[in-house]
Design a protein around this motif. Structure first.
Motif, PDB file in Angstrom:
ATOM      1  N   TRP A  21       0.814  -1.219   0.000  1.00 38.87           N
ATOM      2  CA  TRP A  21       0.000   0.000   0.000  1.00 38.87           C
ATOM      3  C   TRP A  21       0.843   1.262   0.000  1.00 38.87           C
ATOM      4  N   ASP A  22       2.141   1.130  -0.199  1.00 36.46           N
ATOM      5  CA  ASP A  22       3.027   2.285  -0.293  1.00 36.46           C
ATOM      6  C   ASP A  22       2.830   2.924  -1.668  1.00 36.46           C
ATOM      7  N   THR A  23       2.645   4.220  -1.685  1.00 34.90           N
ATOM      8  CA  THR A  23       2.359   4.922  -2.939  1.00 34.90           C
ATOM      9  C   THR A  23       3.495   4.799  -3.939  1.00 34.90           C
ATOM     10  N   SER A  24       4.733   4.912  -3.490  1.00 30.27           N
ATOM     11  CA  SER A  24       5.850   4.824  -4.430  1.00 30.27           C
ATOM     12  C   SER A  24       5.936   3.422  -5.042  1.00 30.27           C
ATOM     13  N   PHE A  25       5.658   2.381  -4.256  1.00 30.35           N
ATOM     14  CA  PHE A  25       5.645   1.023  -4.805  1.00 30.35           C
ATOM     15  C   PHE A  25       4.555   0.891  -5.862  1.00 30.35           C
ATOM     16  N   GLN A  26       3.375   1.394  -5.579  1.00 32.99           N
ATOM     17  CA  GLN A  26       2.270   1.287  -6.525  1.00 32.99           C
ATOM     18  C   GLN A  26       2.555   2.037  -7.818  1.00 32.99           C
ATOM     19  N   VAL A  27       3.172   3.213  -7.699  1.00 32.10           N
ATOM     20  CA  VAL A  27       3.515   3.985  -8.905  1.00 32.10           C
ATOM     21  C   VAL A  27       4.523   3.213  -9.751  1.00 32.10           C
ATOM     22  N   PHE A  28       5.589   2.710  -9.119  1.00 29.97           N
ATOM     23  CA  PHE A  28       6.593   1.974  -9.880  1.00 29.97           C
ATOM     24  C   PHE A  28       6.034   0.668 -10.445  1.00 29.97           C
ATOM     25  N   PHE A  29       5.120   0.040  -9.722  1.00 29.43           N
ATOM     26  CA  PHE A  29       4.499  -1.189 -10.206  1.00 29.43           C
ATOM     27  C   PHE A  29       3.671  -0.912 -11.460  1.00 29.43           C
ATOM     28  N   VAL A  30       2.891   0.154 -11.433  1.00 28.82           N
ATOM     29  CA  VAL A  30       2.065   0.514 -12.594  1.00 28.82           C
ATOM     30  C   VAL A  30       2.952   0.932 -13.763  1.00 28.82           C
ATOM     31  N   VAL A  31       3.997   1.711 -13.504  1.00 31.64           N
ATOM     32  CA  VAL A  31       4.919   2.112 -14.573  1.00 31.64           C
ATOM     33  C   VAL A  31       5.577   0.877 -15.200  1.00 31.64           C
ATOM     34  N   SER A  32       5.966  -0.072 -14.368  1.00 27.52           N
ATOM     35  CA  SER A  32       6.574  -1.297 -14.870  1.00 27.52           C
ATOM     36  C   SER A  32       5.586  -2.094 -15.721  1.00 27.52           C
ATOM     37  N   ALA A  33       4.336  -2.161 -15.286  1.00 21.99           N
ATOM     38  CA  ALA A  33       3.317  -2.882 -16.056  1.00 21.99           C
ATOM     39  C   ALA A  33       3.060  -2.192 -17.393  1.00 21.99           C
ATOM     40  N   VAL A  34       3.015  -0.870 -17.405  1.00 20.61           N
ATOM     41  CA  VAL A  34       2.806  -0.126 -18.657  1.00 20.61           C
ATOM     42  C   VAL A  34       3.994  -0.337 -19.596  1.00 20.61           C
ATOM     43  N   GLN A  35       5.210  -0.321 -19.062  1.00 20.19           N
ATOM     44  CA  GLN A  35       6.385  -0.565 -19.899  1.00 20.19           C
ATOM     45  C   GLN A  35       6.358  -1.970 -20.494  1.00 20.19           C
ATOM     46  N   ALA A  36       5.942  -2.964 -19.714  1.00 16.87           N
ATOM     47  CA  ALA A  36       5.859  -4.333 -20.225  1.00 16.87           C
ATOM     48  C   ALA A  36       4.814  -4.422 -21.335  1.00 16.87           C
ATOM     49  N   PHE A  37       3.673  -3.751 -21.146  1.00 12.01           N
ATOM     50  CA  PHE A  37       2.649  -3.728 -22.185  1.00 12.01           C
ATOM     51  C   PHE A  37       3.176  -3.076 -23.460  1.00 12.01           C
ATOM     52  N   LEU A  38       3.828  -1.931 -23.311  1.00 15.20           N
ATOM     53  CA  LEU A  38       4.361  -1.233 -24.484  1.00 15.20           C
ATOM     54  C   LEU A  38       5.420  -2.059 -25.199  1.00 15.20           C
ATOM     55  N   LEU A  39       6.270  -2.739 -24.447  1.00 11.06           N
ATOM     56  CA  LEU A  39       7.288  -3.586 -25.062  1.00 11.06           C
ATOM     57  C   LEU A  39       6.644  -4.698 -25.877  1.00 11.06           C
ATOM     58  N   ASN A  40       5.652  -5.377 -25.311  1.00 13.60           N
ATOM     59  CA  ASN A  40       4.969  -6.434 -26.047  1.00 13.60           C
ATOM     60  C   ASN A  40       4.235  -5.893 -27.266  1.00 13.60           C
ATOM     61  N   PHE A  41       3.610  -4.728 -27.130  1.00 13.74           N
ATOM     62  CA  PHE A  41       2.923  -4.113 -28.257  1.00 13.74           C
ATOM     63  C   PHE A  41       3.902  -3.752 -29.371  1.00 13.74           C
ATOM     64  N   LEU A  42       5.056  -3.188 -29.007  1.00  8.88           N
ATOM     65  CA  LEU A  42       6.043  -2.811 -30.018  1.00  8.88           C
ATOM     66  C   LEU A  42       6.655  -4.033 -30.695  1.00  8.88           C
ATOM     67  N   ILE A  43       6.847  -5.116 -29.954  1.00  9.02           N
ATOM     68  CA  ILE A  43       7.335  -6.352 -30.575  1.00  9.02           C
ATOM     69  C   ILE A  43       6.293  -6.878 -31.554  1.00  9.02           C
ATOM     70  N   PHE A  44       5.016  -6.830 -31.174  1.00  4.62           N
ATOM     71  CA  PHE A  44       3.939  -7.243 -32.077  1.00  4.62           C
ATOM     72  C   PHE A  44       3.934  -6.386 -33.337  1.00  4.62           C
ATOM     73  N   MET A  45       4.049  -5.062 -33.179  1.00  4.56           N
ATOM     74  CA  MET A  45       4.044  -4.172 -34.341  1.00  4.56           C
ATOM     75  C   MET A  45       5.272  -4.394 -35.221  1.00  4.56           C
ATOM     76  N   CYS A  46       6.421  -4.643 -34.596  1.00  7.98           N
ATOM     77  CA  CYS A  46       7.639  -4.912 -35.364  1.00  7.98           C
ATOM     78  C   CYS A  46       7.459  -6.171 -36.201  1.00  7.98           C
ATOM     79  N   THR A  47       6.857  -7.201 -35.610  1.00  6.09           N
ATOM     80  CA  THR A  47       6.635  -8.444 -36.346  1.00  6.09           C
ATOM     81  C   THR A  47       5.592  -8.248 -37.435  1.00  6.09           C
TER      82      THR A  47
END
Length: 123
Positions: A20-46
């Motif tokens: 429930w720490d705000t900084s953990f939640q922010v970094f967790f969401v940022v990490s999840a968004v980066q993982a989504f973007l990476l997978n999306f960009l790999i899909f678009m590259c393919t």
């Protein structure tokens, strides 16, 4: 989700002290968004390129990531075994990409059939 439930790890997530720490939640969401973007960009590259090009760019990305990780962080032991294992791994990856490239070229050549005669050779 089933394996999380049956292994008991789902209960352990709730016990995480910084959940429930705000900084953990922010970094967790940022990490999840980066993982989504990476997978999306790999899909678009393919989609835009071929799977072979995606494989080659992935190999180059992995090489740069490893070199940066080895140089930026001070905990990598530079010894013969580590360096040799990295060289073997990347050599195998490059060799595999080359074999796939040669196979794709040969496949395209076989699918196109024999080359048509040149205009100068027509009677």
């Amino acid at each position: 989700l089933g394996s999380l439930f049956f292994s008991g790890e789902l209960d352990r997530i709730g016990e995480y002290p910084s959940l429930w720490d705000t900084s953990f939640q922010v970094f967790f969401v940022v990490s999840a968004v980066q993982a989504f973007l990476l997978n999306f960009l790999i899909f678009m590259c393919t989609r835009v390129n071929s799977p072979l090009i995606t494989s080659i760019t992935g190999t180059v990305k992995d090489l740069f990531t490893n070199v940066l990780g080895m140089t930026l962080f001070g905990d990598f032991p530079f010894n013969l075994v580590n360096m040799l294992s990295i060289v073997i791994c990347f050599s195998g990856s490059v060799w595999y990409s080359r074999l796939k490239y040669v196979a794709s070229i040969e496949g395209k050549a076989a699918a196109s059939g024999p080359n048509p005669p040149h205009e100068a050779q027509k009677p």
